[in-house]
Design a protein around this motif. Structure first.
Motif, PDB file in Angstrom:
ATOM      1  N   ALA A  72      21.191-110.095  43.580  1.00 25.85           N
ATOM      2  CA  ALA A  72      22.220-111.114  43.303  1.00 25.85           C
ATOM      3  C   ALA A  72      22.518-111.904  44.578  1.00 25.85           C
ATOM      4  O   ALA A  72      22.678-113.124  44.555  1.00 25.85           O
ATOM      5  N   PHE A  73      22.594-111.182  45.697  1.00 27.68           N
ATOM      6  CA  PHE A  73      22.753-111.832  47.001  1.00 27.68           C
ATOM      7  C   PHE A  73      21.364-111.928  47.602  1.00 27.68           C
ATOM      8  O   PHE A  73      20.673-110.920  47.754  1.00 27.68           O
TER       9      PHE A  73
ATOM     10  N   ARG B  36      17.158-120.465  50.080  1.00 24.72           N
ATOM     11  CA  ARG B  36      17.134-121.816  50.667  1.00 24.72           C
ATOM     12  C   ARG B  36      16.316-122.857  49.880  1.00 24.72           C
ATOM     13  O   ARG B  36      16.782-123.992  49.694  1.00 24.72           O
ATOM     14  N   PRO B  37      15.095-122.557  49.413  1.00 20.73           N
ATOM     15  CA  PRO B  37      14.356-123.599  48.685  1.00 20.73           C
ATOM     16  C   PRO B  37      15.125-124.113  47.458  1.00 20.73           C
ATOM     17  O   PRO B  37      15.041-125.307  47.131  1.00 20.73           O
ATOM     18  N   ILE B  38      15.880-123.234  46.822  1.00 23.62           N
ATOM     19  CA  ILE B  38      16.686-123.639  45.660  1.00 23.62           C
ATOM     20  C   ILE B  38      17.880-124.478  46.114  1.00 23.62           C
ATOM     21  O   ILE B  38      18.189-125.536  45.542  1.00 23.62           O
TER      22      ILE B  38
ATOM     23  N   ASP C 174      22.199-118.503  41.130  1.00 22.50           N
ATOM     24  CA  ASP C 174      21.627-117.289  40.576  1.00 22.50           C
ATOM     25  C   ASP C 174      20.158-117.245  40.996  1.00 22.50           C
ATOM     26  O   ASP C 174      19.364-118.088  40.565  1.00 22.50           O
ATOM     27  N   PRO C 175      19.794-116.281  41.859  1.00 23.83           N
ATOM     28  CA  PRO C 175      18.411-116.255  42.358  1.00 23.83           C
ATOM     29  C   PRO C 175      17.375-116.013  41.261  1.00 23.83           C
ATOM     30  O   PRO C 175      16.182-116.181  41.497  1.00 23.83           O
TER      31      PRO C 175
ATOM     32  N   VAL D 171      27.960-113.638  41.878  1.00 17.58           N
ATOM     33  CA  VAL D 171      26.698-113.692  41.119  1.00 17.58           C
ATOM     34  C   VAL D 171      26.624-112.525  40.134  1.00 17.58           C
ATOM     35  O   VAL D 171      26.181-112.699  38.986  1.00 17.58           O
ATOM     36  N   LEU D 172      27.072-111.340  40.555  1.00 20.24           N
ATOM     37  CA  LEU D 172      27.005-110.168  39.675  1.00 20.24           C
ATOM     38  C   LEU D 172      27.892-110.317  38.444  1.00 20.24           C
ATOM     39  O   LEU D 172      27.603-109.749  37.391  1.00 20.24           O
ATOM     40  N   GLY D 173      28.992-111.061  38.572  1.00 17.74           N
ATOM     41  CA  GLY D 173      29.957-111.165  37.475  1.00 17.74           C
ATOM     42  C   GLY D 173      31.003-110.074  37.606  1.00 17.74           C
ATOM     43  O   GLY D 173      30.847-109.125  38.387  1.00 17.74           O
ATOM     44  N   ALA D 174      32.095-110.208  36.829  1.00 16.91           N
ATOM     45  CA  ALA D 174      33.246-109.316  37.007  1.00 16.91           C
ATOM     46  C   ALA D 174      32.872-107.846  36.766  1.00 16.91           C
ATOM     47  O   ALA D 174      33.190-106.977  37.579  1.00 16.91           O
TER      48      ALA D 174
END
Ligand code: AMP
Ligand code: MG
Length: 346
Positions: free
Chosen positions: A115-116, A121-123, A265-266, A298-301
């Protein structure tokens, strides 16, 4: 030297310190990043309370911030991080602190199932959010960029202090962690100078050093994540703690009635869309708080709260689009909601 005397209300996180009543507040605000996209791209303020020891600690903190910004920028040619770009497969030596930060970021990547991910960077470049070139990329562009994303592709050699980006096109972005790291180092400088009471605010990354001069805890206002609002919705009491927020309101652009923010979101290469408005992490380590606020967003609650419950010393505040608020058990006594539109839920 330019000097700004900010009322407390100008801080990224409102500090309900009753500034007028506090003695000898010395505030210095500067925008450190000279470059577009440098990690310290917001106004940084350092405030010392009840301090009669001169300007040296403040000057030392800003020298540190300039140095970190220059070495950790994703874009500047001078930067160690930018220097890793285009070197796929070849080890590149970096300084000890950059190495340590990449190593920690990779650990958080592994702990959060990607998630982290500092290889985002490219995104980030494709979307250009926060730059004049912000746009919605085509799916084919995202698919191509995603081939270069994945923290597993970072190889670290501690003995050589070198980093190898294994995949073609890989690039690092420390935007999700560098401010927190800088905050920790700044706090260390102040502590070593015997500053007893102070506040460091690096654009939403706040560190409260010691207590208020009267010995009471600092009352840190947590900014309302509703886009366009400037007030706070709740207050956390703390000392010697970092309070770091990641939110949809920080950096975004709008296209065809839809809002696109800067936390990606990766997996999809698109801004995270999971019903959260913001995540705040409170920890003794600002680097941890910074990485985890981005990671938990990113993970959500649900997954974010589960992740935090397994960690020692990091507490979290999750705000959803319906303005419901979830907090980790360790905050039940020290955090309170002050805006009645927001509701604490289990
Ligand atoms: P923050 O404001 O600390 O949540 O960091 C957001 C910044 O981190 C973005 O502007 C990007 O530079 C970078 N970033 C975006 N998405 C991610 C992600 N999933 N993992 C790590 N860094 C990210
Ligand atoms: Mg962060």
């Amino acid at each position: 030297m330019r000097r700004f005397f900010y009322p407390a209300i100008c801080l990224g996180m409102l500090l309900l310190a009753g500034c007028a009543a506090l003695p000898e507040a010395e505030t210095e605000g500067r925008t450190v990043s000279e470059m577009l996209d440098g990690p310290l791209d917001t106004v940084s303020t350092v405030t010392l309370y009840d301090w009669r020891g001169g300007e040296e600690p403040i000057e030392a903190v800003f020298a540190l911030l300039y140095d970190i910004d220059a070495r950790m920028s994703a874009v500047s040619g001078e930067s160690e991080i930018a220097g890793l770009s285009g070197q796929a497969g070849t080890p590149a030596a970096v300084s000890g602190d950059v190495f340590g930060l990449i190593e920690y970021a990779k650990t958080v990547g592994a702990e959060t199932d990607g998630a982290f991910d500092i290889t985002i960077r490219p995104i980030v470049s494709l979307w250009g959010i926060g730059t004049e070139n912000a746009r919605v990329p085509a799916q084919a562009e995202l698919d191509a960029a995603l081939l270069s994303v994945g923290y597993e592709g970072i190889t670290l050699d501690k003995a050589a202090s070198s980093v190898t980006l294994e995949k073609a096109g890989m690039q690092l972005d420390l935007g999700g962690i560098a401010k927190g790291y800088a905050c920790d180092r700044a706090a260390e400088i102040l502590r070593n100078a015997n500053v007893g009471h102070g506040i460091i605010d690096l654009g939403g990354n706040v560190y409260v050093l010691g207590t208020k001069p009267d010995g009471a805890l600092w009352q840190v206002g947590i900014k309302s994540p509703v886009v366009g609002e400037n007030g706070y919705f709740g207050v956390a009491a703390a000392r010697d703690r970092a309070v770091v927020t990641s939110g949809v309101y920080e950096r975004f652009f709008e296209r065809d009635g839809k809002r696109y923010h800067h936390i990606m979101d990766p997996r999809t290469g698109c801004p995270v869309d999971n019903g959260l408005l913001s995540v705040t992490i409170i920890s003794a380590s600002a680097a941890q708080a910074d990485a985890l606020s981005t990671a938990c967003f990113v993970l959500g609650a649900e997954r974010g709260l589960a992740y935090l419950s397994a960690l020692e010393g990091a507490e979290g505040i999750f705000v959803s689009e319906d303005l419901s608020v979830q907090v980790t058990p360790g905050l039940r006594d020290s955090f309170r909601i002050t805006d009645e539109r927001f509701q604490l839920v289990d």
